[in-house]
Design an enzyme around this catalytic site. Structure first.
Site, PDB file in Angstrom:
ATOM      1  NE  ARG A 152      -3.568  -2.152   2.846  1.00 36.93           N
ATOM      2  CZ  ARG A 152      -3.308  -3.243   3.566  1.00 36.93           C
ATOM      3  NH1 ARG A 152      -2.140  -3.360   4.176  1.00 36.93           N
ATOM      4  NH2 ARG A 152      -4.203  -4.211   3.680  1.00 36.93           N
ATOM      5  CE  LYS A 176      -6.508  -0.487   4.476  1.00 34.20           C
ATOM      6  NZ  LYS A 176      -7.772  -0.772   3.775  1.00 34.20           N
ATOM      7  CG  HIS A 251      -4.745   0.459  -4.164  1.00 27.35           C
ATOM      8  ND1 HIS A 251      -3.998   0.542  -3.009  1.00 27.35           N
ATOM      9  CD2 HIS A 251      -5.736  -0.430  -3.899  1.00 27.35           C
ATOM     10  CE1 HIS A 251      -4.525  -0.254  -2.087  1.00 27.35           C
ATOM     11  NE2 HIS A 251      -5.578  -0.856  -2.601  1.00 27.35           N
ATOM     12  NE  ARG A 254      -2.948  -3.618  -1.446  1.00 25.27           N
ATOM     13  CZ  ARG A 254      -2.455  -4.319  -0.433  1.00 25.27           C
ATOM     14  NH1 ARG A 254      -1.150  -4.443  -0.306  1.00 25.27           N
ATOM     15  NH2 ARG A 254      -3.240  -4.917   0.443  1.00 25.27           N
ATOM     16  CG  HIS A 277      -6.005  -8.545   1.598  1.00 25.22           C
ATOM     17  ND1 HIS A 277      -6.152  -9.039   0.314  1.00 25.22           N
ATOM     18  CD2 HIS A 277      -5.864  -7.207   1.471  1.00 25.22           C
ATOM     19  CE1 HIS A 277      -6.096  -8.028  -0.544  1.00 25.22           C
ATOM     20  NE2 HIS A 277      -5.930  -6.918   0.139  1.00 25.22           N
ATOM     21  CE1 TYR A 286      -5.967  -7.326  -6.643  1.00 21.01           C
ATOM     22  CE2 TYR A 286      -6.064  -8.355  -4.484  1.00 21.01           C
ATOM     23  CZ  TYR A 286      -5.932  -7.236  -5.270  1.00 21.01           C
ATOM     24  OH  TYR A 286      -5.773  -6.010  -4.681  1.00 21.01           O
TER      25      TYR A 286
END
Length: 305
Positions: A152, A176, A251, A254, A277, A286
């Site tokens: 990110r 995150k 992004h 990514r 994630h 994806y």
């Protein structure tokens, strides 16, 4: 509790107890500021008078103003989190927003660059580094690492020199929810990083005026830590003329990295760990991208498609 004080206390909770990033906290504050303004127009200035009907009216007014489904879903999540916190803090009797609903955001497939396109972008960046210009060396090291490690942009700009292990070709990043992970990168990214650290970063660091030297890997033109907006500018400019629709910021790199990993046979859970994630379901988008690419190839190539 007065709305303004409640908002400040809630933001402190998000930072101190939940460990949310500055970007996420700004989004919460923005949504709640809009809610406070909407409530004040209806003479509601104390959080104890917030009701499910007011929350619903707020979302409805936002939808009539043209907010996207994604923005409405975010506002709904903000309101539910705020209301639950008020209830836990005994600032409101019950959780008024517990039954609040918002339209589910449309889930569009992310933009993915072809291998030829990403190669062309990287080749053009490499050509600019031949005269040793510090910003060119930095930009190549940025794009190589974004594509190599599927980071990110907030993770990228947060990297300090001590987080890089050039021998093992790994980088330690803070994702995150303040979750730390170690991500690998390949040979081309390693070469770009070494070249930048040896020739580009010292030249940029020398431009800093006043204050302590930063440990950041990526520096701006004045020697300070590079910001996310600057990285967006660098990447968006590079992708402007690249074929394909969708967002052209970091992004996209990514998304491209994750899709190319799966195209190459990588395990879905390994990709989930690399991306940071929390849910495997987030990573599974994806697989839809690779399936769609296969369908497009089939439609173009098969005589009876």
């Amino acid at each position: 509790m007065q709305f303004e004080r409640a908002l400040d206390d809630f933001v402190s909770h998000l930072v101190g107890e939940r460990g949310y990033s500055p970007h996420t906290v700004r989004a919460y504050r923005s949504d709640l500021t809009a809610l406070a303004s909407f409530a004040a127009e209806r003479q509601v200035v104390d959080t104890q008078w917030l009701t499910l009907e007011l929350y619903r009216d707020w979302l409805w007014a936002a939808s009539q103003a043209g907010l996207s489904k994604a923005s409405l879903a975010r506002r709904s999540a903000t309101a539910k989190s705020f209301s639950a916190w008020l209830s836990r803090s005994n600032e409101q009797a019950g959780d008024a927003a517990s039954r609040l609903r918002a339209p589910k955001p449309d889930r569009s497939l992310p933009r993915v660059l072809s291998r030829d396109s990403i190669d062309a972008v990287l080749d053009s960046l490499a050509a600019r580094t031949r005269d040793g210009e510090p910003l060119a060396l930095r930009d190549l090291a940025i794009v190589e690492l974004l594509y190599a490690s599927a980071l990110r942009v907030s993770e990228l700009v947060g990297i300090d020199t001590g987080a890089l292990d050039l021998d093992r070709r790994t980088v330690r990043v803070m994702g995150k929810g303040s979750k730390e992970r170690v991500v690998p990168f390949g040979g081309p990214a390693h070469l770009a990083l070494v070249d930048y650290l040896q020739r580009g970063r010292p030249a940029l660091a020398a431009r800093a005026t006043g204050g302590p030297a930063t440990a950041a890997v990526y520096l701006g033109a004045r020697g300070a830590r590079l910001g996310t907006r600057s990285v967006y500018g660098v990447v968006s400019k590079l992708l402007l003329d690249v074929p394909g629709s969708g967002p052209d910021g970091p992004h996209a790199l990514r998304h491209t990295a994750a899709t190319h990993l799966l195209d190459g046979g990588a395990d879905l859970r390994a990709v989930q760990e690399m991306l940071g994630h929390a849910s495997l379901g987030t990573t599974q988008i994806y697989t839809h991208v690779t399936t769609e690419r296969l369908r497009e190839t089939y439609r173009q190539a098969h005589p009876r498609a």
